[in-house]
Design a protein around this motif. Sequence first.
Motif, PDB file in Angstrom:
ATOM      1  N   HIS A   1      -1.421  -0.755  -4.054  1.00 30.70           N
ATOM      2  CA  HIS A   1      -2.701  -0.105  -3.768  1.00 30.70           C
ATOM      3  C   HIS A   1      -2.423   1.322  -3.309  1.00 30.70           C
ATOM      4  O   HIS A   1      -1.638   1.540  -2.378  1.00 30.70           O
ATOM      5  CB  HIS A   1      -3.457  -0.837  -2.654  1.00 30.70           C
TER       6      HIS A   1
ATOM      7  N   GLU B   1      -8.101   9.854   3.564  1.00 32.92           N
ATOM      8  CA  GLU B   1      -9.233   9.430   4.392  1.00 32.92           C
ATOM      9  C   GLU B   1      -9.231   7.925   4.680  1.00 32.92           C
ATOM     10  O   GLU B   1      -9.955   7.443   5.568  1.00 32.92           O
ATOM     11  CB  GLU B   1     -10.564   9.827   3.740  1.00 32.92           C
ATOM     12  N   ASP B   2      -8.409   7.162   3.932  1.00 30.69           N
ATOM     13  CA  ASP B   2      -8.365   5.712   4.120  1.00 30.69           C
ATOM     14  C   ASP B   2      -7.142   5.243   4.900  1.00 30.69           C
ATOM     15  O   ASP B   2      -6.915   4.034   5.045  1.00 30.69           O
ATOM     16  CB  ASP B   2      -8.387   5.007   2.758  1.00 30.69           C
ATOM     17  N   CYS B   3      -6.353   6.193   5.394  1.00 28.41           N
ATOM     18  CA  CYS B   3      -5.104   5.858   6.086  1.00 28.41           C
ATOM     19  C   CYS B   3      -5.326   4.944   7.287  1.00 28.41           C
ATOM     20  O   CYS B   3      -4.614   3.956   7.483  1.00 28.41           O
ATOM     21  CB  CYS B   3      -4.402   7.133   6.555  1.00 28.41           C
ATOM     22  N   GLU B   4      -6.303   5.291   8.095  1.00 33.00           N
ATOM     23  CA  GLU B   4      -6.543   4.529   9.321  1.00 33.00           C
ATOM     24  C   GLU B   4      -6.915   3.075   9.018  1.00 33.00           C
ATOM     25  O   GLU B   4      -6.412   2.137   9.652  1.00 33.00           O
ATOM     26  CB  GLU B   4      -7.656   5.208  10.138  1.00 33.00           C
ATOM     27  N   THR B   5      -7.759   2.895   8.028  1.00 33.49           N
ATOM     28  CA  THR B   5      -8.170   1.544   7.641  1.00 33.49           C
ATOM     29  C   THR B   5      -6.997   0.748   7.091  1.00 33.49           C
ATOM     30  O   THR B   5      -6.811  -0.431   7.435  1.00 33.49           O
ATOM     31  CB  THR B   5      -9.282   1.612   6.569  1.00 33.49           C
ATOM     32  N   ALA B   6      -6.195   1.388   6.254  1.00 30.42           N
ATOM     33  CA  ALA B   6      -5.028   0.710   5.672  1.00 30.42           C
ATOM     34  C   ALA B   6      -4.012   0.350   6.746  1.00 30.42           C
ATOM     35  O   ALA B   6      -3.387  -0.718   6.698  1.00 30.42           O
ATOM     36  CB  ALA B   6      -4.382   1.602   4.611  1.00 30.42           C
TER      37      ALA B   6
ATOM     38  N   TYR C   1       0.862  -1.177   0.000  1.00 31.57           N
ATOM     39  CA  TYR C   1       0.000   0.000   0.000  1.00 31.57           C
ATOM     40  C   TYR C   1       0.903   1.233   0.000  1.00 31.57           C
ATOM     41  O   TYR C   1       1.833   1.320   0.816  1.00 31.57           O
ATOM     42  CB  TYR C   1      -0.897   0.000   1.235  1.00 31.57           C
TER      43      TYR C   1
ATOM     44  N   TYR D   1       1.428   5.554  -0.039  1.00 31.25           N
ATOM     45  CA  TYR D   1       0.734   6.755   0.434  1.00 31.25           C
ATOM     46  C   TYR D   1       1.701   7.934   0.479  1.00 31.25           C
ATOM     47  O   TYR D   1       2.883   7.780   0.806  1.00 31.25           O
ATOM     48  CB  TYR D   1       0.185   6.513   1.839  1.00 31.25           C
TER      49      TYR D   1
ATOM     50  N   VAL E   1      -3.281   4.560  -1.290  1.00 35.94           N
ATOM     51  CA  VAL E   1      -4.061   4.899  -0.099  1.00 35.94           C
ATOM     52  C   VAL E   1      -4.354   6.395  -0.101  1.00 35.94           C
ATOM     53  O   VAL E   1      -3.448   7.218  -0.208  1.00 35.94           O
ATOM     54  CB  VAL E   1      -3.297   4.526   1.186  1.00 35.94           C
ATOM     55  N   LYS E   2      -5.624   6.737   0.004  1.00 37.26           N
ATOM     56  CA  LYS E   2      -6.011   8.140   0.118  1.00 37.26           C
ATOM     57  C   LYS E   2      -5.955   8.562   1.580  1.00 37.26           C
ATOM     58  O   LYS E   2      -5.996   7.730   2.494  1.00 37.26           O
ATOM     59  CB  LYS E   2      -7.423   8.341  -0.432  1.00 37.26           C
TER      60      LYS E   2
END
Length: 451
Positions: A55, A60-65, A32, A34, A57-58
Amino acid sequence: MYFKGQKFFVAGMSVSGESSARFLLERGAEVYVYDDVISDKISSVMNELTLLGAHIVKVEDCETAALKCDVLVLSPGIPIDNALPVAFRKQGKAIIGEEELAANYLRATGVAVTGTNGKTTTVTMIDEVLKANGKNSIACGNCGNPLIKEVENLTFNDYAVIEISSFQLETLSNLRPHVAVVTNISEDHLNRHYNMENYIFLKSKILRNLKESEYAVLNYDDPIVREFAKNTRAKVIYFSMQQRVDGAYYENGGIYFNGEKYFDLMSMKLNGVHNVYNALACVAVAGILKLDKEKTGAAICAFQGVKHRVEKVREVNGVTYVDDSKGTNVDAALKAAQTMTSPTVILLGGKDKGDDYTPLFEGLGSTPVVHAVIYGENRFKMLNAAIKAGFVGFSMCSEFKTAVKVAQFTAKPGQCVLLSPASSSFDSFLNYEERGDAFREIVESINEVEK
């Protein structure tokens, strides 16, 4: 490290982050990628990596990743106390840097160099000396290509000469070079490391893994560095300009290693006391590696320096322009000013790194500097330091290009204009190289006045 069973979060798409991502993807890892600063170049790099299976990573998606991934590969440009590494640390997950990743696969003999100033020059000089002795050597790390990009091209018979910054040392634990060099330590990067105690600790980490069969090359004349000898199992080899030591030293106009003369100091093309120290460190490494004395001396004497380090750009209308964009702290700028042999207008400023600039302006009084053009984000802090030090010969402006023009019109024939900012470049430029190139471009555009 088993790649196919783990997910890697590579944060920061600078050259080290990109190289780490490529290395992992080539070995079947799930990666991933970023970066919180998206430029055209970074977007292009990330899109290329997606074609290899990464992949993106945006924000807003950092925490999930972060929850998905097992290992964070952190760019040296991102502090260890940033929210992202803090989140990984709270989960008990591994945080490594590009050089830590590479260290696990390094087969070549490692010569690692750290310190506040002189790292790039010393690394490049050691690399030149090794090549002059017929060795296959690569200068890498914080200068040149990232170590991860070179590691698999190097065999057990080769040499990796690695520049290591304090930023990289934050995430470096497993590197065990055969020779570790510490050039010097002075105030730098305190905006990131908070205080000198933390900064000194990070620099000492380069010696952490050394065993009795390895070597620590330390600057005897720097009291902080000299103390490092007390906390290493390695054999300590010193270098000094002030006295004869067990190692490399200056005596009676010559450079010696344990009683053997390598060359006369007057034979060196590089000027300045700081470059003598760089040469002494190099001689110490050559002595440890049992390289040929004559070939080593000849390579050091022929060495002409590195780009953006007290590099003459051009003489025009009787004024000599010198690029020392690499002078990003107070100590480096003072040393550059001390090498000047003509009255000098110095360009100072950029992004503040937490340094105290009062010693800079106090020290400039004993150099050929006759005027300072202060610019950039930290110009008011520098202004206050100049006034406090009683330094009155200065001008101030905000923009870099304007500052160069002010210096151009301030300098008289027979004088020099020196870019040695004592600050990082990040207020206006991506790095010190870009700043130095901008300086060169402006200088090259100056028209010769017809006489």
